[in-house]
Design a protein around this motif. Sequence first.
Motif, mmCIF file in Angstrom:
data_model
loop_
_atom_site.group_PDB
_atom_site.id
_atom_site.type_symbol
_atom_site.label_atom_id
_atom_site.label_comp_id
_atom_site.label_asym_id
_atom_site.label_seq_id
_atom_site.Cartn_x
_atom_site.Cartn_y
_atom_site.Cartn_z
ATOM 1 N N ALA A 166 0.841 -1.196 0.000
ATOM 2 C CA ALA A 166 0.000 0.000 0.000
ATOM 3 C C ALA A 166 0.878 1.250 0.000
ATOM 4 O O ALA A 166 0.582 2.237 -0.686
ATOM 5 N N PHE A 167 1.965 1.198 0.748
ATOM 6 C CA PHE A 167 2.896 2.333 0.764
ATOM 7 C C PHE A 167 3.602 2.483 -0.593
ATOM 8 O O PHE A 167 3.836 3.596 -1.060
ATOM 9 N N LEU A 168 3.933 1.353 -1.207
ATOM 10 C CA LEU A 168 4.573 1.414 -2.527
ATOM 11 C C LEU A 168 3.619 1.964 -3.587
ATOM 12 O O LEU A 168 4.042 2.685 -4.499
ATOM 13 N N PHE A 169 2.329 1.631 -3.459
ATOM 14 C CA PHE A 169 1.346 2.221 -4.374
ATOM 15 C C PHE A 169 1.374 3.741 -4.251
ATOM 16 O O PHE A 169 1.354 4.470 -5.251
ATOM 17 N N SER A 170 1.410 4.242 -3.023
ATOM 18 C CA SER A 170 1.438 5.681 -2.793
ATOM 19 C C SER A 170 2.665 6.320 -3.451
ATOM 20 O O SER A 170 2.603 7.449 -3.928
ATOM 21 N N ARG A 171 3.751 5.577 -3.482
ATOM 22 C CA ARG A 171 4.984 6.096 -4.077
ATOM 23 C C ARG A 171 5.009 5.966 -5.601
ATOM 24 O O ARG A 171 5.943 6.428 -6.245
ATOM 25 N N PRO A 176 13.807 -2.604 -4.061
ATOM 26 C CA PRO A 176 14.658 -1.877 -5.020
ATOM 27 C C PRO A 176 13.909 -0.720 -5.687
ATOM 28 O O PRO A 176 12.739 -0.840 -6.036
ATOM 29 N N LYS A 177 14.605 0.393 -5.825
ATOM 30 C CA LYS A 177 13.992 1.571 -6.424
ATOM 31 C C LYS A 177 13.536 1.271 -7.847
ATOM 32 O O LYS A 177 14.181 0.514 -8.572
ATOM 33 N N GLN A 178 12.431 1.880 -8.209
ATOM 34 C CA GLN A 178 11.911 1.683 -9.559
ATOM 35 C C GLN A 178 12.791 2.430 -10.560
ATOM 36 O O GLN A 178 13.152 3.584 -10.330
ATOM 37 N N LYS A 179 13.112 1.758 -11.663
ATOM 38 C CA LYS A 179 13.968 2.361 -12.675
ATOM 39 C C LYS A 179 13.159 2.666 -13.935
ATOM 40 O O LYS A 179 12.072 2.111 -14.133
ATOM 41 N N VAL A 180 13.691 3.522 -14.776
ATOM 42 C CA VAL A 180 13.032 3.852 -16.041
ATOM 43 C C VAL A 180 12.899 2.597 -16.891
ATOM 44 O O VAL A 180 11.879 2.379 -17.563
ATOM 45 N N GLU A 185 19.301 2.904 -24.026
ATOM 46 C CA GLU A 185 19.903 4.166 -23.579
ATOM 47 C C GLU A 185 19.842 4.286 -22.049
ATOM 48 O O GLU A 185 20.850 4.609 -21.394
ATOM 49 N N TYR A 186 18.654 4.012 -21.479
ATOM 50 C CA TYR A 186 18.501 4.132 -20.028
ATOM 51 C C TYR A 186 19.201 3.008 -19.282
ATOM 52 O O TYR A 186 19.696 3.189 -18.170
ATOM 53 N N LYS A 187 19.266 1.837 -19.916
ATOM 54 C CA LYS A 187 19.964 0.711 -19.294
ATOM 55 C C LYS A 187 21.443 1.047 -19.124
ATOM 56 O O LYS A 187 22.058 0.736 -18.088
ATOM 57 N N ALA A 188 21.988 1.707 -20.112
ATOM 58 C CA ALA A 188 23.385 2.114 -20.023
ATOM 59 C C ALA A 188 23.598 3.153 -18.921
ATOM 60 O O ALA A 188 24.576 3.097 -18.168
ATOM 61 N N LYS A 189 22.657 4.085 -18.797
ATOM 62 C CA LYS A 189 22.756 5.115 -17.751
ATOM 63 C C LYS A 189 22.647 4.494 -16.367
ATOM 64 O O LYS A 189 23.365 4.865 -15.431
ATOM 65 N N GLU A 190 21.726 3.529 -16.225
ATOM 66 C CA GLU A 190 21.471 2.919 -14.913
ATOM 67 C C GLU A 190 22.601 2.011 -14.466
ATOM 68 O O GLU A 190 22.753 1.734 -13.278
ATOM 69 N N SER A 191 23.398 1.518 -15.424
ATOM 70 C CA SER A 191 24.504 0.607 -15.091
ATOM 71 C C SER A 191 25.732 1.344 -14.583
ATOM 72 O O SER A 191 26.669 0.729 -14.090
ATOM 73 N N LYS A 192 25.737 2.667 -14.717
ATOM 74 C CA LYS A 192 26.896 3.451 -14.269
ATOM 75 C C LYS A 192 26.891 3.643 -12.758
ATOM 76 O O LYS A 192 25.869 3.719 -12.133
#
Length: 360
Positions: A110-115, A328-332, A353-360
């Motif tokens: 329920a808290f994650l839904f709010s986020r 784990p934080k939600q990623k793009v 593109e975003y996978k490369a950014k998130e891997s850094k």
Amino acid sequence: MKRINDAIEEQFQTFQILDEDGKVVNEEAMPELSDDELKELMTRMVYTRILDQRSIALNRQGRLGFYAPTAGQEASQLGTQFALEKDDFILPGYRDVPQLIWHGLPLYKAFLFSRGHYVGNQMPEGVNAFSPQIIIGAQYVQAAGVALGMKKRNKNAVAITYTGDGGTSQGDFYEGINFAGAYKAPAIFVVQNNRFAISTPVEKQTAAKTLAQKAVAAGIEGIQVDGMDVLAVYAATKEARERAVRGEGPTLIETLTYRYGPHTMAGDDPTRYRTKDLDSEWEKKDPLVRFRKFLEAKGLWSEEEENKVIEQAKEDVKAAIKEADNVPKQKVTDLISNMYEELPFNLKEQYEEYKAKESK
């Protein structure tokens, strides 16, 4: 026509079992609930009030996202949910998270839904519910479809959905109750009339004296209930459910209730459209106070028992927010991959593109 309208409106008198002092005023309508069930109902109401208080505090700390306060509407929310069975399906609005929790949604989700985290929208196996609908009234059409599906599968269950008084001004509201009525689908449509939608008084939304009477045009049952009286709400919902599973079609339940807080925590200021006198009037109808008096008169509730529930709720919230923090934080890339089973070419490029950014 005026005589006809007046005659219709006259039929929708407010159904009540407990008055504001917690005294029984409708003995014949008293539901068959054991002492343990009565105490459980009170436990859930107290727990939910504390959950609301803690959620507001967490929101102000920046630890939650979107949040719609629930204080004042506990009898309406939990009285309806308490009348359900495990196989029944809930289609909630954004203020109806408590019903989901008591139907089996873990508190941390329920808290994650709010986020806005996708995990908060994933119902556990065996929890028959959709995630809360943000679009006003859209869940009414969905509920009609779910209920018809249940009927076609010969399930001994119902679909229940919720909206506020503002939702009855939406086209989806009429489409939903009309469709369900035409097919005698086992649905329960709850309108939690807290009088102001976001900020517009109900009197400016409709010329109808009650919202329950809108059931007449759809050819379905309708009832107006004292939404601060948990026993009346439970009894009305129980009867609606029994009618539905017998094949007698849907019911529209209008609960007269009040939200003590703002519409949401996203900047709404209720003092701009509600008076202190009106707030005071409805505070005297507090569903927890009313039911507490009833139980205390029967020797079923005490301050000690209530304090135990309060402490348990606080501990549960503390544990749940910690569990939510550990997800784990939600990623793009999560957002992109969750949208499609097979990504179109343009999103494949963005994904990489975003996978490369998130891997850094």
